[in-house]
Write an enzyme that holds these catalytic residues in place. Structure first.
Site, short mmCIF file in Angstrom:
data_model
loop_
_atom_site.label_atom_id
_atom_site.label_comp_id
_atom_site.label_asym_id
_atom_site.label_seq_id
_atom_site.Cartn_x
_atom_site.Cartn_y
_atom_site.Cartn_z
CB ILE A 164 36.43 49.92 37.20
CG1 ILE A 164 37.34 50.32 38.37
CG2 ILE A 164 37.12 48.87 36.33
CD1 ILE A 164 37.61 49.19 39.35
NE ARG A 244 35.92 43.24 46.06
CZ ARG A 244 36.98 43.27 46.87
NH1 ARG A 244 37.58 42.15 47.19
NH2 ARG A 244 37.44 44.42 47.33
CG ASP A 268 42.66 39.61 38.63
OD1 ASP A 268 43.72 38.96 38.57
OD2 ASP A 268 42.54 40.69 39.24
CD GLU A 273 41.42 36.34 45.53
OE1 GLU A 273 42.13 37.19 46.12
OE2 GLU A 273 40.67 36.64 44.59
CG HIS A 292 42.77 39.71 43.54
ND1 HIS A 292 41.91 39.47 44.59
CD2 HIS A 292 42.46 40.98 43.12
CE1 HIS A 292 41.14 40.53 44.80
NE2 HIS A 292 41.46 41.45 43.91
N GLY A 294 44.42 42.92 39.62
CA GLY A 294 43.80 44.17 39.20
C GLY A 294 44.42 45.41 39.82
#
Length: 326
Positions: A164, A244, A268, A273, A292, A294
């Protein structure tokens, strides 16, 4: 008397995508399927899973521990979406001889790179505040305040240059940024192979306009971004985390943002969560928060849904299991 159908429980389908993106007709004919959209924990989680013969996990949203497994005597099969799950106790499952399958992942690395850049650009161009102002009927601010920035010629510091991070680097170079990197195992030769400079972490933090995190969480990287390192960042800098949450000491980040170093954060991923309504991050003016997203894209979830149904159909039919995790 007909045999009782096996019970399949799907957890954390927050996107309500499992049934929409795959055909469950054959599974419904052979099993009772219960899909939970809201996150469960504690007694509510155990109640939901007690009668489950098979469980489907949406990535690692719900930790699956040995303690949880001990409360599920009927469980015979488990499927998780994606190709790895760091919060799944595979040893405990193996001890019970419960097979585990996974799905393919789809273009999640590409989509995470895209979201990284979406948040970098949105934060740099102040899109959230300008859009809100326009919707309120205004055109420009009625007070003197900093204008949107430009990225060309600025330094992009990537903490991590894996699949990434490497993608993010290519976009940064295409935008005319000076791209540098650091990670615990990075070398100048590895960075140069991707056309990126290698600098010490402290230098990266002190000189980068944008700092983006792309590391896995191990003991050496947990809370890598602590109060001391956050204080090294420029007042006008942007910290981005689509990786993360554990890479950042969140309490330290809240204090750092209140003090203006860094000047802005785009996040993000979060320690809890969904992000609690009373989380202090929600109250800060200099943050861009996304839920979140991604890996949350149509092609990724289509791969998830089709992979789950493929695994379950093979299990129900007594056929060789699909993509068994060793």
């Amino acid at each position: 008397m007909s045999a009782v159908k096996p019970h399949i429980v799907v957890l954390d389908d927050s996107e309500r995508a499992m049934r929409r993106l795959a055909n469950w007709q054959a599974i419904d004919a052979q099993a009772t399927v219960t899909i939970h959209h809201e996150p469960l924990s504690g007694a509510a989680l155990i109640d939901a899973l007690t009668d489950a013969d098979a469980i489907v996990l949406m990535r690692d949203r719900t930790p699956f521990t040995a303690e949880l497994l001990a409360a599920l005597p009927k469980l015979r099969y488990l499927v998780f979406t994606g190709t790895r799950n760091a919060r799944l106790d595979l040893a405990a499952l193996a001890a019970r001889n419960i097979p585990v399958s996974c799905t393919e992942f789809g273009p999640s690395k590409d989509s995470t790179c895209e979201l990284t850049w979406a948040t970098i650009l949105a934060a740099t161009k102040q899109l959230e505040s300008h859009t809100a102002r326009l919707k309120r009927g205004q055109w420009r601010s009625d007070t003197a305040e900093p204008l949107p920035g430009a990225l060309v010629g600025q330094r992009l510091g990537l903490i991590g240059l894996g699949e990434i991070g490497g993608r993010v680097a290519k976009v940064g170079k295409a935008l005319g940024m000076d791209v540098v990197t650091w990670s615990p195992r990075m070398t100048a030769e590895r960075a140069q192979a991707q056309g990126v400079g290698f600098v010490p972490l402290d230098e990266l933090l002190a000189t980068s306009r944008v700092v983006s995190l792309h590391l896995v969480v191990v003991p050496a990287t947990r809370h890598l971004m602590n109060a001391e390192r956050l204080a090294l960042m420029q007042p006008g800098s942007l910290l981005v985390n689509t990786s993360r949450s554990e890479l950042i000491d969140t309490a330290a980040l809240v204090q750092a943002l209140q003090q203006g170093r860094p000047g802005f954060a785009a996040l993000d991923v979060f320690d809890v969560e969904p992000l609690p309504l009373d989380d202090p991050l929600r109250q800060l003016p200099n943050v861009l928060l996304t839920p979140h997203l991604g890996f949350v894209t149509e092609p990724v979830f289509q791969r998830f849904a089709m992979g789950v149904t493929e695994c379950l159909q093979a299990w129900l039919a007594g056929q060789p299991l699909v993509r068994v995790v060793a």
